[in-house]
Design a protein around this motif. Structure first.
Motif, short mmCIF file in Angstrom:
data_model
loop_
_atom_site.label_atom_id
_atom_site.label_comp_id
_atom_site.label_asym_id
_atom_site.label_seq_id
_atom_site.Cartn_x
_atom_site.Cartn_y
_atom_site.Cartn_z
N VAL A 140 0.84 -1.19 0.00
CA VAL A 140 0.00 0.00 0.00
C VAL A 140 0.88 1.25 0.00
CG1 VAL A 140 -1.98 -1.10 1.08
CG2 VAL A 140 -0.26 -0.03 2.51
N PHE A 141 0.33 2.30 -0.58
CA PHE A 141 0.99 3.59 -0.68
C PHE A 141 -0.03 4.66 -0.28
CE2 PHE A 141 2.88 0.54 -3.49
CZ PHE A 141 4.24 0.80 -3.47
N GLY A 142 0.27 5.89 -0.55
CA GLY A 142 -0.65 6.95 -0.22
C GLY A 142 -0.13 8.29 -0.71
N PRO A 143 -0.89 9.35 -0.45
CA PRO A 143 -0.48 10.69 -0.92
C PRO A 143 0.92 11.05 -0.43
CG PRO A 143 -2.70 10.73 0.00
CD PRO A 143 -2.14 9.38 0.33
N THR A 144 1.71 11.66 -1.30
CA THR A 144 3.10 11.95 -0.95
C THR A 144 3.23 12.98 0.17
OG1 THR A 144 3.17 13.56 -2.76
CG2 THR A 144 3.97 11.34 -3.24
N ASP A 145 2.21 13.82 0.35
CA ASP A 145 2.30 14.79 1.44
C ASP A 145 2.05 14.14 2.80
OD1 ASP A 145 -0.36 14.35 0.71
OD2 ASP A 145 -1.01 16.31 1.43
N VAL A 146 1.43 12.97 2.79
CA VAL A 146 1.19 12.23 4.03
C VAL A 146 2.27 11.17 4.24
CG1 VAL A 146 -0.45 10.79 5.30
CG2 VAL A 146 -1.29 12.60 3.78
N TYR A 147 2.65 10.51 3.16
CA TYR A 147 3.65 9.44 3.22
C TYR A 147 4.78 9.75 2.23
CZ TYR A 147 -0.49 7.18 5.19
OH TYR A 147 -1.63 6.88 5.93
#
Length: 291
Positions: free
Chosen positions: A29-36
């Motif tokens: 899993v991944f996510g928004p770059t500003d969060v992760y």
């Protein structure tokens, strides 16, 4: 950062539903770059491959359990895993990247365990930049034993033979990813396959039936990987698991619909009793789900 093809956004149901409590033994899993934020040297990122998108895929396939494996993109920062496990619920486990055992403090490792992490993946693909020295490997293996975690091996592109001496005498559970990175042109005669079968006979080694679509050199329907997977099932029917490897990182061509990968497993194991073991019983044993 190079561009790779994304996952299929419209997963369908497989031609036959899997058994109740089936498990996907590896997805990321991944996510928004500003969060992760990815580590600066990460070779890839897939911010659209969120836990929500992963669970949508599982619902479409009828998968009720899974193991969220930390992507090398984030290195020792396992925030995305911790958040995903909280959202996914008790039917999901996590697998850390082994670099965390080198870089993070004891309290952090304990937090991962409490969240549901039960293993650590040791990456031998040097280009991904999260490898350990032999000394660091031994220290991490000792820590795994203390935690009661399993060891997960991501082989080199050309198989396990280059690094197998580091872990072939480990006595804790060891899961080898991606069919041992077999050479489909050599088939069961591939020395990597023969070595994997030798390890399976030890009793504490496991193998993951995954990445057949990329290991195949013939292309869809990937007939050339069937004998390899079958050899593993015959060697250790109680220690093989299946994984989608969603969202199929580093794909140089469009990934298949994930239902096709489940259907490929059905061709590896046409018997219902074998499918029950591979999808339900075996992962329950390795990952700590209720039987």
């Amino acid at each position: 950062m190079p561009e790779y093809y994304p996952f299929n956004p419209e997963p369908r149901a497989a031609q036959q539903a899997p058994p109740m409590n089936s498990c996907d033994a590896q997805f990321h899993v991944f996510g928004p770059t500003d969060v992760y934020p990815p580590r600066p040297e990460a070779p890839f990122n897939m911010p659209s491959a969120t836990i929500g998108a992963a669970l949508k895929m599982h619902r479409a396939l009828g998968i009720e359990r899974g193991v969220i494996v930390q992507a090398t993109t984030y290195g020792a920062d396992h925030s995305v895993i911790l958040d995903a496990l909280e959202q996914a619920g008790p039917n999901y486990r996590g697998c850390a990247n082994a670099i965390v055992l080198k870089e993070r403090e004891e309290a952090y490792i304990e937090a991962l365990h409490n969240a549901g992490v039960r293993g650590a993946r040791f990456t031998f693909r040097k280009e991904l930049g999260v490898g350990l020295s032999p000394k660091e490997f031994r220290l991490a293996a000792d820590r795994l034993r203390e935690m009661g975690w399993y060891m997960k091996i991501q082989p080199e592109k050309n198989g396990i033979l280059e690094s197998v001496e580091l872990y072939e005498n480990i006595d804790t559970p060891v899961l080898i990813d991606h069919l041992g990175r077999a050479d489909a042109d050599l088939g069961v005669a591939d020395p990597n396959v023969q070595k994997t079968i030798e390890l399976l006979k030890k009793g504490n080694f496991w193998v993951m039936l995954s990445l057949g679509e990329k290991i195949s050199t013939q292309g869809y329907p990937w007939d050339d990987v069937l004998p390899i997977a079958r050899a593993y099932i015959d060697a250790a029917p109680d220690r093989v698991v299946w994984a989608s490897d969603w969202p199929h990182p580093l794909s140089k061509s469009p990934p298949p619909n994930d239902a096709e990968l489940l259907e490929l497993l059905y061709r590896y194991a046409p018997d219902d009793a074998e499918r029950q073991k591979i999808l339900v019983d075996n992962p329950a044993e390795l990952f700590g789900f209720e039987r």
